[in-house]
Design an enzyme around this catalytic site. Structure first.
Site, PDB file in Angstrom:
ATOM      1  CB  CYS A 109      -0.851  -0.144   1.155  1.00  0.00           C
ATOM      2  SG  CYS A 109      -2.348   1.372   1.082  1.00  0.00           S
ATOM      3  CG  ASP A 169      -6.825  -3.047  -3.344  1.00  0.00           C
ATOM      4  OD1 ASP A 169      -7.611  -2.790  -2.435  1.00  0.00           O
ATOM      5  OD2 ASP A 169      -5.681  -2.613  -3.712  1.00  0.00           O
ATOM      6  CG  HIS A 216      -5.230  -3.014   0.129  1.00  0.00           C
ATOM      7  ND1 HIS A 216      -4.902  -2.293  -0.952  1.00  0.00           N
ATOM      8  CD2 HIS A 216      -4.835  -2.237   1.263  1.00  0.00           C
ATOM      9  CE1 HIS A 216      -3.558  -1.361  -0.668  1.00  0.00           C
ATOM     10  NE2 HIS A 216      -3.886  -1.400   0.577  1.00  0.00           N
TER      11      HIS A 216
END
Length: 419
Positions: A235, A329, A363
């Protein structure tokens, strides 16, 4: 006599367990239940229904689950299908060296187990330990100059390939992946960059000089193999990891998990030069039926022709890239970001990349057998991360092996892989 066996009873958290039940009636329906409490006493649990064979046995490596939290032949399904009793909790190991997670495995007659009622006594049970550091792995708290984190070293004299481990926009210090990497032969520095110790409580800017300090610190360690190091990042950490790979020659291999190919929100600064980011378009932030926040569409379209100036110039990097994408995601349009980065590389005649794109994965792609966390609190926001249980678990199992292969290939060239 009914017996439940799990082999081995003590193993690393990313190692498989072989679960069997014997002594049952032929074709008897049973329920396997797994549960653990994290260090905050949060309960995580799973269950699956199985039918014994003619010999009165169930083998999770052979037999399909017929219902419960997953269906089909999944030897480790009881582990990766665990759900938190307290909604929006994420399973995360704090003390990775001194104590394991203890998973309680129990076997019930299906007639004895009714949901939302007190459990009957199990017919058999077994406890297994899930460790995050192999025997001999050492952890050293790092407070060197500005650097804050934890260094994990494998047992032995080394030298070992070096890896910086970066997580995302929640801040703090997460050590579980770095300790597992050290358990597989990497000198791993879990690096904090805000919200930890005396670091800034919020991330106002990304100071690449800080990350260069960390890279040099790791490379200067006598047990770290040079001339370059790797990054494993997720991320916001993957955004920083990409920026580091562009600016720092020390980075020779970068694993980027569900990250952007542009700077978002906080600017990056390197040697006094400032690189501005894309602000979040708050009108594009959405919520699902449970009120969880989805940021996937809140960055506009950085790949569009008029926005090219915000893209990170990945083509300037000499590093090798492993892009890992969860196609479900809900935080980032990770597939479009990875494809955009690859397009930039290819347009400059480069082939220094590998893409692993997983349908149904969310994610938070973590080391294998970790439960899917499809939503949790992050910076006091209820975040939707996305993902479907079985595809996400398969993505974690495959990608974790590929990450280790990739790092060995580019950090220890010419040496045989241990996988």
């Amino acid at each position: 006599m009914i017996q439940l066996t799990a082999t081995p009873t003590s193993a690393l958290a990313d190692e498989p367990i072989h679960i069997q039940a014997t002594g049952l009636h032929p074709l008897q329906m049973v329920v396997f239940v797994a549960s653990l409490k994290d260090e905050k006493e949060n309960l995580f649990h799973s269950q699956a229904f199985y039918r014994a064979d003619e010999a009165g046995e169930v083998d999770l490596e052979r037999d399909p689950a017929l219902g419960g939290d997953y269906v089909g032949v999944h030897p480790m399904g009881l582990f990766w299908s665990m759900k938190p009793k307290k909604i929006l909790s994420r399973l995360s190991k704090q003390d990775v060296i001194n104590s394991p997670f203890r998973v309680q495995l129990e076997l019930y007659n299906s007639d004895d187990l009714q949901l939302r009622t007190p459990l009957a006594a199990p017919k058999a049970s077994q406890t297994v330990e899930r460790w995050y550091a192999a025997p001999g792995v050492t952890r050293t708290q790092v407070q060197e100059g500005r650097i804050r984190g934890a260094l994990f070293l494998p047992p032995g004299d080394g030298p070992f390939p070096g890896v910086l481990d970066l997580f995302g926009g929640g801040g703090g210090l997460m050590e579980s992946r770095a300790s597992l990497l050290a358990s597989h032969g990497f000198a791993s520095l879990a690096l904090a960059y805000f919200g930890y110790a005396d670091l800034p409580p919020q991330l106002e800017k990304v100071d690449l000089d800080y990350f260069e300090e960390a890279a040099n610190f790791l490379l200067s360690h006598p047990k770290v193999l040079g001339p370059g190091i790797g990054i494993v990042s997720t991320c916001k950490g993957a955004e920083i990891g990409l920026s580091m790979a562009i600016h720092l020659k020390q980075i020779t291999a970068a694993v980027l998990i569900n990250g952007p190919n542009f700077i978002f929100t906080q600017p990056h600064e390197y040697h006094g030069q400032v690189f501005q980011g894309v602000p979040i378009a708050l009108h594009s932030v959405s919520t699902n039926a449970l009120g969880l926040i989805e940021f996937r569409n809140s960055f506009g379209n950085p790949q569009a022709e008029g926005n090219r100036h915000v893209l990170l110039p990945i083509e300037k990097s000499q590093a090798h890239f492993l892009f890992i994408v969860g196609e479900a995601d809900k935080t980032m349009n990770s597939k479009a970001n990875a494809e955009g980065a690859i397009e930039q590389l290819m347009s400059h005649g480069k082939n220094n990349w590998t893409l692993l794109s997983y349908p149904g994965a969310g994610h938070l792609i973590e080391p294998c057998y970790a439960p899917l966390c499809s939503g949790s609190w992050c910076l006091n926001l209820p975040m939707l991360w996305g993902g479907e249980v079985i595809p996400h678990a398969m993505a974690q199992e495959h990608s974790w092996k590929e990450i280790q292969k990739f790092l060995r290939q580019h950090l220890t060239p010419g040496q045989p892989s241990l996988l």
